[in-house]
Write an enzyme that holds these catalytic residues in place. Structure first.
Site, PDB file in Angstrom:
ATOM      1  CD  GLU A  96       0.406   3.819  -5.627  1.00  0.00           C
ATOM      2  OE1 GLU A  96       0.039   4.184  -4.498  1.00  0.00           O
ATOM      3  OE2 GLU A  96       0.152   2.704  -6.095  1.00  0.00           O
ATOM      4  CG  ASP A  97       0.235   4.355  -0.828  1.00  0.00           C
ATOM      5  OD1 ASP A  97       0.514   3.878  -1.946  1.00  0.00           O
ATOM      6  OD2 ASP A  97      -0.573   3.799  -0.055  1.00  0.00           O
ATOM      7  CG  ASP A 100       5.741  -4.317  -2.045  1.00  0.00           C
ATOM      8  OD1 ASP A 100       6.945  -4.592  -2.038  1.00  0.00           O
ATOM      9  OD2 ASP A 100       4.887  -5.023  -1.472  1.00  0.00           O
ATOM     10  CG  PHE A 149       2.839  -4.022   6.035  1.00  0.00           C
ATOM     11  CD1 PHE A 149       2.559  -4.318   4.701  1.00  0.00           C
ATOM     12  CD2 PHE A 149       1.892  -3.352   6.782  1.00  0.00           C
ATOM     13  CE1 PHE A 149       1.340  -3.958   4.128  1.00  0.00           C
ATOM     14  CE2 PHE A 149       0.669  -2.989   6.215  1.00  0.00           C
ATOM     15  CZ  PHE A 149       0.399  -3.298   4.900  1.00  0.00           C
ATOM     16  NE  ARG A 162      -7.028   3.609   4.015  1.00  0.00           N
ATOM     17  CZ  ARG A 162      -6.412   2.902   3.064  1.00  0.00           C
ATOM     18  NH1 ARG A 162      -5.246   3.305   2.615  1.00  0.00           N
ATOM     19  NH2 ARG A 162      -6.955   1.821   2.564  1.00  0.00           N
TER      20      ARG A 162
HETATM   21  P1  IMP Z   1       2.680  -3.055  -5.711  1.00  0.00           P
HETATM   22  O1  IMP Z   1       1.680  -3.209  -6.823  1.00  0.00           O
HETATM   23  O2  IMP Z   1       3.172  -4.380  -5.204  1.00  0.00           O
HETATM   24  O3  IMP Z   1       3.811  -2.129  -6.033  1.00  0.00           O
HETATM   25  O4  IMP Z   1       1.898  -2.500  -4.476  1.00  0.00           O
HETATM   26  C1  IMP Z   1       1.536  -1.210  -4.331  1.00  0.00           C
HETATM   27  C2  IMP Z   1       0.369  -1.059  -3.379  1.00  0.00           C
HETATM   28  O5  IMP Z   1       0.347  -2.041  -2.335  1.00  0.00           O
HETATM   29  C3  IMP Z   1       0.500   0.274  -2.697  1.00  0.00           C
HETATM   30  O6  IMP Z   1      -0.135   1.280  -3.441  1.00  0.00           O
HETATM   31  C4  IMP Z   1      -0.162   0.020  -1.365  1.00  0.00           C
HETATM   32  O7  IMP Z   1      -1.546   0.261  -1.482  1.00  0.00           O
HETATM   33  C5  IMP Z   1       0.080  -1.433  -1.074  1.00  0.00           C
HETATM   34  N1  IMP Z   1       1.264  -1.588  -0.189  1.00  0.00           N
HETATM   35  C6  IMP Z   1       2.481  -2.064  -0.515  1.00  0.00           C
HETATM   36  N2  IMP Z   1       3.322  -2.053   0.532  1.00  0.00           N
HETATM   37  C7  IMP Z   1       2.627  -1.521   1.556  1.00  0.00           C
HETATM   38  C8  IMP Z   1       2.955  -1.228   2.932  1.00  0.00           C
HETATM   39  O8  IMP Z   1       4.086  -1.436   3.426  1.00  0.00           O
HETATM   40  N3  IMP Z   1       1.963  -0.680   3.679  1.00  0.00           N
HETATM   41  C9  IMP Z   1       0.714  -0.428   3.196  1.00  0.00           C
HETATM   42  N4  IMP Z   1       0.366  -0.671   1.922  1.00  0.00           N
HETATM   43  C10 IMP Z   1       1.303  -1.230   1.109  1.00  0.00           C
HETATM   44 MG    MG Z   2      -1.631   2.515  -3.009  1.00  0.00          MG
END
Ligand code: IMP
Ligand code: MG
Length: 174
Positions: A96-97, A100, A149, A162
């Protein structure tokens, strides 16, 4: 104009990725490893991480969509592209990138368990922990940040940025 501040340079990212690659190489030796990149954000990190792993690996992708606005995930997740490799008996490492809230990883973990992976671990380049809602284990994480962010190196804001080779934090407008 959106302003931004550099957080991680390309050489810091390379160094961290090589470190993770060495750790993964040591831990998965002798086991069938499948790297699953979570589209789209992980495409660049996966490409570099895969080259830092000195083992035979299979590579596939999954894509999930979550409903929400531009900067938050809603927690409602749906599969939009399934992996194509048979995962039975294989060790899955999700790439994963950024993590959050943890909703996406929690959902993915369940998905791979249901698809008969022998084990499921997570590797995220960035562990952003302030908004974490789910109790997920990020087994391999590159950088830990509290909040903000981030864009660049695969991470987007409304599909832009990206391709930036470094990672930046978007600064709020003054
Ligand atoms: P989660 O399900 O809330 O953990 O969110 C994960 C996904 O939200 C990541 O795989 C990203 O695609 C997107 N995301 C969360 N934070 C960021 C950020 O700071 N920049 C860009 N994408 C984000
Ligand atoms: Mg992602």
């Amino acid at each position: 104009m959106m302003s931004r501040e550099i957080l991680f340079t390309p050489s810091q990212i390379t160094e961290k990725t090589e470190e993770l690659g060495r750790e993964i190489t040591a831990n998965y030796s002798g086991r069938p490893l499948v790297l699953i990149g979570v589209l789209k954000g992980a495409f660049m990190f996966l490409a570099d991480l895969a080259r830092a792993i000195d083992l035979p690996v299979e590579i596939d992708f999954i894509r999930v969509a979550s409903y929400g606005d531009a900067t938050t995930t809603s927690g409602t997740i749906r599969l939009t592209k399934a992996p194509e490799i048979d995962l039975t008996g294989k060790h899955v490492l999700l790439v994963e990138d950024i993590v959050d809230t943890g909703s996406t990883l929690t959902w993915l973990h369940q998905y791979f368990k249901e698809h008969h992976a022998e084990s499921v671990c997570m590797c995220a380049l960035i562990d952003k922990y302030e908004r974490r809602q789910k109790d997920v284990m990020v087994d391999y994480s590159g950088f830990r940040v509290e909040k903000g962010f981030l864009i660049g190196y695969g991470l987007d804001h409304a599909e832009q940025f990206r391709n930036l080779p470094a990672i930046y934090e978007v600064l709020p407008d003054e």
